[in-house]
Motif scaffolding. Structure first.
Motif, PDB file in Angstrom:
ATOM      1  N   ASP A  31       1.111  -1.244  -0.076  1.00  0.00           N
ATOM      2  CA  ASP A  31      -0.034   0.099  -0.001  1.00  0.00           C
ATOM      3  C   ASP A  31       0.727   0.997   0.001  1.00  0.00           C
ATOM      4  OD1 ASP A  31       1.105  -0.257   2.497  1.00  0.00           O
ATOM      5  OD2 ASP A  31      -0.851   0.659   3.517  1.00  0.00           O
ATOM      6  N   GLN A  32       2.334   1.165   0.162  1.00  0.00           N
ATOM      7  CA  GLN A  32       3.034   2.318   0.386  1.00  0.00           C
ATOM      8  C   GLN A  32       3.622   2.441  -1.362  1.00  0.00           C
ATOM      9  OE1 GLN A  32       3.426   4.475   3.002  1.00  0.00           O
ATOM     10  NE2 GLN A  32       1.733   3.011   3.817  1.00  0.00           N
ATOM     11  N   SER A  33       3.343   1.613  -2.015  1.00  0.00           N
ATOM     12  CA  SER A  33       3.977   1.648  -3.616  1.00  0.00           C
ATOM     13  C   SER A  33       3.410   2.816  -4.258  1.00  0.00           C
ATOM     14  CB  SER A  33       3.314   0.435  -4.514  1.00  0.00           C
ATOM     15  OG  SER A  33       3.637   0.693  -5.687  1.00  0.00           O
ATOM     16  N   PRO A  34       4.200   3.739  -5.007  1.00  0.00           N
ATOM     17  CA  PRO A  34       3.599   5.003  -5.487  1.00  0.00           C
ATOM     18  C   PRO A  34       2.503   4.546  -6.627  1.00  0.00           C
ATOM     19  CG  PRO A  34       6.269   4.651  -5.927  1.00  0.00           C
ATOM     20  CD  PRO A  34       5.505   3.500  -5.310  1.00  0.00           C
ATOM     21  N   LEU A  35       2.510   3.264  -6.935  1.00  0.00           N
ATOM     22  CA  LEU A  35       1.666   2.726  -7.906  1.00  0.00           C
ATOM     23  C   LEU A  35       0.369   2.599  -7.190  1.00  0.00           C
ATOM     24  CD1 LEU A  35       1.720   2.428 -10.941  1.00  0.00           C
ATOM     25  CD2 LEU A  35       2.348   0.140 -10.613  1.00  0.00           C
ATOM     26  N   TYR A  36       0.062   2.023  -6.085  1.00  0.00           N
ATOM     27  CA  TYR A  36      -0.896   1.737  -5.416  1.00  0.00           C
ATOM     28  C   TYR A  36      -2.216   2.803  -5.409  1.00  0.00           C
ATOM     29  CZ  TYR A  36      -4.326   0.203  -1.864  1.00  0.00           C
ATOM     30  OH  TYR A  36      -5.487  -0.077  -1.177  1.00  0.00           O
ATOM     31  N   PRO A  37      -2.055   4.109  -5.135  1.00  0.00           N
ATOM     32  CA  PRO A  37      -3.356   4.942  -5.347  1.00  0.00           C
ATOM     33  C   PRO A  37      -3.710   5.011  -7.017  1.00  0.00           C
ATOM     34  CG  PRO A  37      -1.211   6.226  -4.408  1.00  0.00           C
ATOM     35  CD  PRO A  37      -0.981   4.734  -4.507  1.00  0.00           C
ATOM     36  N   TYR A  38      -2.727   4.939  -7.678  1.00  0.00           N
ATOM     37  CA  TYR A  38      -2.988   5.164  -8.966  1.00  0.00           C
ATOM     38  C   TYR A  38      -3.839   3.915  -9.308  1.00  0.00           C
ATOM     39  CZ  TYR A  38      -2.619   6.212 -13.938  1.00  0.00           C
ATOM     40  OH  TYR A  38      -2.650   6.632 -15.551  1.00  0.00           O
ATOM     41  N   LEU A  39      -3.491   2.772  -8.998  1.00  0.00           N
ATOM     42  CA  LEU A  39      -4.287   1.463  -9.302  1.00  0.00           C
ATOM     43  C   LEU A  39      -5.784   1.529  -8.740  1.00  0.00           C
ATOM     44  CD1 LEU A  39      -1.688  -1.243  -8.631  1.00  0.00           C
ATOM     45  CD2 LEU A  39      -2.427  -0.248 -10.846  1.00  0.00           C
ATOM     46  N   THR A  62      -8.674  -6.094 -15.863  1.00  0.00           N
ATOM     47  CA  THR A  62      -9.271  -5.049 -14.845  1.00  0.00           C
ATOM     48  C   THR A  62      -8.818  -5.661 -13.625  1.00  0.00           C
ATOM     49  OG1 THR A  62     -11.193  -4.301 -16.127  1.00  0.00           O
ATOM     50  CG2 THR A  62     -11.226  -3.803 -13.797  1.00  0.00           C
ATOM     51  N   LEU A  63      -7.947  -4.939 -12.749  1.00  0.00           N
ATOM     52  CA  LEU A  63      -7.414  -5.197 -11.408  1.00  0.00           C
ATOM     53  C   LEU A  63      -8.774  -5.138 -10.533  1.00  0.00           C
ATOM     54  CD1 LEU A  63      -4.107  -3.921  -9.881  1.00  0.00           C
ATOM     55  CD2 LEU A  63      -6.289  -3.533  -8.735  1.00  0.00           C
ATOM     56  N   VAL A  64      -8.710  -6.049  -9.644  1.00  0.00           N
ATOM     57  CA  VAL A  64      -9.887  -6.156  -8.338  1.00  0.00           C
ATOM     58  C   VAL A  64      -8.919  -6.727  -7.029  1.00  0.00           C
ATOM     59  CG1 VAL A  64     -12.056  -7.015  -7.620  1.00  0.00           C
ATOM     60  CG2 VAL A  64     -11.655  -6.877  -9.931  1.00  0.00           C
ATOM     61  N   PHE A  65      -8.923  -5.720  -6.359  1.00  0.00           N
ATOM     62  CA  PHE A  65      -8.249  -6.057  -5.051  1.00  0.00           C
ATOM     63  C   PHE A  65      -9.111  -6.977  -4.293  1.00  0.00           C
ATOM     64  CE2 PHE A  65      -6.238  -1.874  -5.647  1.00  0.00           C
ATOM     65  CZ  PHE A  65      -4.699  -2.376  -5.529  1.00  0.00           C
ATOM     66  N   ASP A  66      -8.500  -8.110  -3.644  1.00  0.00           N
ATOM     67  CA  ASP A  66      -9.025  -9.160  -2.809  1.00  0.00           C
ATOM     68  C   ASP A  66      -9.310  -8.852  -1.364  1.00  0.00           C
ATOM     69  OD1 ASP A  66      -9.629 -11.034  -4.962  1.00  0.00           O
ATOM     70  OD2 ASP A  66      -7.248 -10.942  -5.161  1.00  0.00           O
ATOM     71  N   GLU A  67      -9.924  -9.714  -0.825  1.00  0.00           N
ATOM     72  CA  GLU A  67     -10.332  -9.321   0.677  1.00  0.00           C
ATOM     73  C   GLU A  67      -8.863  -9.786   1.322  1.00  0.00           C
ATOM     74  OE1 GLU A  67     -13.100  -8.686   2.035  1.00  0.00           O
ATOM     75  OE2 GLU A  67     -13.875  -8.608  -0.212  1.00  0.00           O
ATOM     76  N   GLU A  68      -8.655  -9.427   2.712  1.00  0.00           N
ATOM     77  CA  GLU A  68      -7.548  -9.236   3.272  1.00  0.00           C
ATOM     78  C   GLU A  68      -7.126 -10.680   3.853  1.00  0.00           C
ATOM     79  OE1 GLU A  68      -5.594  -7.618   7.764  1.00  0.00           O
ATOM     80  OE2 GLU A  68      -7.750  -7.063   7.134  1.00  0.00           O
ATOM     81  N   ARG A  83       8.438  -9.693   7.555  1.00  0.00           N
ATOM     82  CA  ARG A  83       9.361  -8.797   7.935  1.00  0.00           C
ATOM     83  C   ARG A  83       8.919  -7.255   7.341  1.00  0.00           C
ATOM     84  NH1 ARG A  83      14.823 -11.230   5.858  1.00  0.00           N
ATOM     85  NH2 ARG A  83      13.460 -12.206   4.283  1.00  0.00           N
ATOM     86  N   TYR A  84       8.206  -7.424   6.255  1.00  0.00           N
ATOM     87  CA  TYR A  84       8.019  -6.068   5.347  1.00  0.00           C
ATOM     88  C   TYR A  84       6.589  -5.441   5.699  1.00  0.00           C
ATOM     89  CZ  TYR A  84      12.104  -7.689   2.778  1.00  0.00           C
ATOM     90  OH  TYR A  84      13.298  -8.370   2.627  1.00  0.00           O
ATOM     91  N   PHE A  85       5.758  -6.420   5.884  1.00  0.00           N
ATOM     92  CA  PHE A  85       4.120  -6.197   6.129  1.00  0.00           C
ATOM     93  C   PHE A  85       3.733  -6.384   7.656  1.00  0.00           C
ATOM     94  CE2 PHE A  85       4.789  -7.140   1.468  1.00  0.00           C
ATOM     95  CZ  PHE A  85       4.524  -5.851   0.985  1.00  0.00           C
ATOM     96  N   ASN A  86       3.989  -5.518   8.462  1.00  0.00           N
ATOM     97  CA  ASN A  86       3.475  -5.730   9.747  1.00  0.00           C
ATOM     98  C   ASN A  86       2.960  -4.298  10.471  1.00  0.00           C
ATOM     99  OD1 ASN A  86       6.173  -4.568  10.940  1.00  0.00           O
ATOM    100  ND2 ASN A  86       7.200  -6.147  10.061  1.00  0.00           N
ATOM    101  N   GLU A  87       2.739  -4.478  11.613  1.00  0.00           N
ATOM    102  CA  GLU A  87       2.406  -3.284  12.683  1.00  0.00           C
ATOM    103  C   GLU A  87       3.790  -2.514  12.830  1.00  0.00           C
ATOM    104  OE1 GLU A  87       0.166  -4.477  15.792  1.00  0.00           O
ATOM    105  OE2 GLU A  87      -1.135  -5.891  14.785  1.00  0.00           O
ATOM    106  N   THR A  88       4.758  -2.928  12.826  1.00  0.00           N
ATOM    107  CA  THR A  88       5.880  -1.768  13.126  1.00  0.00           C
ATOM    108  C   THR A  88       6.275  -1.035  11.917  1.00  0.00           C
ATOM    109  OG1 THR A  88       6.819  -3.560  14.596  1.00  0.00           O
ATOM    110  CG2 THR A  88       8.254  -1.909  13.866  1.00  0.00           C
ATOM    111  N   THR A  89       6.027  -1.727  10.608  1.00  0.00           N
ATOM    112  CA  THR A  89       6.276  -0.929   9.439  1.00  0.00           C
ATOM    113  C   THR A  89       5.247  -0.157   8.876  1.00  0.00           C
ATOM    114  OG1 THR A  89       5.841  -2.790   7.927  1.00  0.00           O
ATOM    115  CG2 THR A  89       8.100  -2.533   8.644  1.00  0.00           C
ATOM    116  N   HIS A  90       4.081  -0.613   9.340  1.00  0.00           N
ATOM    117  CA  HIS A  90       2.867  -0.160   8.928  1.00  0.00           C
ATOM    118  C   HIS A  90       2.564  -0.060   7.459  1.00  0.00           C
ATOM    119  CE1 HIS A  90       2.040   1.705  12.762  1.00  0.00           C
ATOM    120  NE2 HIS A  90       3.320   2.051  12.875  1.00  0.00           N
ATOM    121  N   PHE A  91       3.402  -1.084   6.697  1.00  0.00           N
ATOM    122  CA  PHE A  91       3.100  -1.469   5.303  1.00  0.00           C
ATOM    123  C   PHE A  91       2.104  -2.456   5.236  1.00  0.00           C
ATOM    124  CE2 PHE A  91       7.834  -0.572   4.039  1.00  0.00           C
ATOM    125  CZ  PHE A  91       7.612   0.847   4.282  1.00  0.00           C
TER     126      PHE A  91
END
Length: 118
Positions: A31-39, A62-68, A83-91
């Motif tokens: 969700d921190q990718s510069p492309l994410y808001p554009y998508l 057509t891109l469709v985001f899936d459930e968590e 290691r990258y996607f967690n509560e500490t990094t907020h990614f």
């Protein structure tokens, strides 16, 4: 292929997170990718992958985001993602698939085969 590339307009970004689950070919992006808001606002995309044997895969739709739940599953399948996607990094890992899509496989001579993806 190990790495897929997503293309939207003139922007291209590598996607290293992908899995096949629930009859869907799914991909992940931060969700921190510069492309994410554009998508989120422009979901028509192309995905490309190139293999060392000179074949490449082209996937458009057509891109469709899936459930968590799929993000959680991807992190269970590959614990190093935690290691990258967690509560500490907020990614946050955002998984998606393509709908209304077409896929083609091209060989070294640019001959194409339409691929069926359920």
């Amino acid at each position: 292929a190990k790495v897929f590339y997503i293309s939207v307009g003139s922007m291209i970004e590598p996607l290293r997170i992908h899995m096949y689950y629930d009859h869907k070919l799914m991909f992940g992006i931060s969700d921190q990718s510069p492309l994410y808001p554009y998508l989120c606002h422009n979901p028509v995309v192309s995905l490309l992958a190139y293999r060392e044997d000179h074949h490449y895969f082209s996937y458009h739709g057509t891109l469709v985001f899936d459930e968590e739940e799929y993000s959680i599953l991807a992190k269970k399948r590959s614990p190093r993602l935690c290691r990258y996607f967690n509560e500490t990094t907020h990614f946050q890992l955002k998984m998606f698939h393509l709908e209304k899509a077409e896929a083609y496989i091209y060989d070294a001579f640019h001959n194409s085969i339409k691929a069926e993806i359920d």
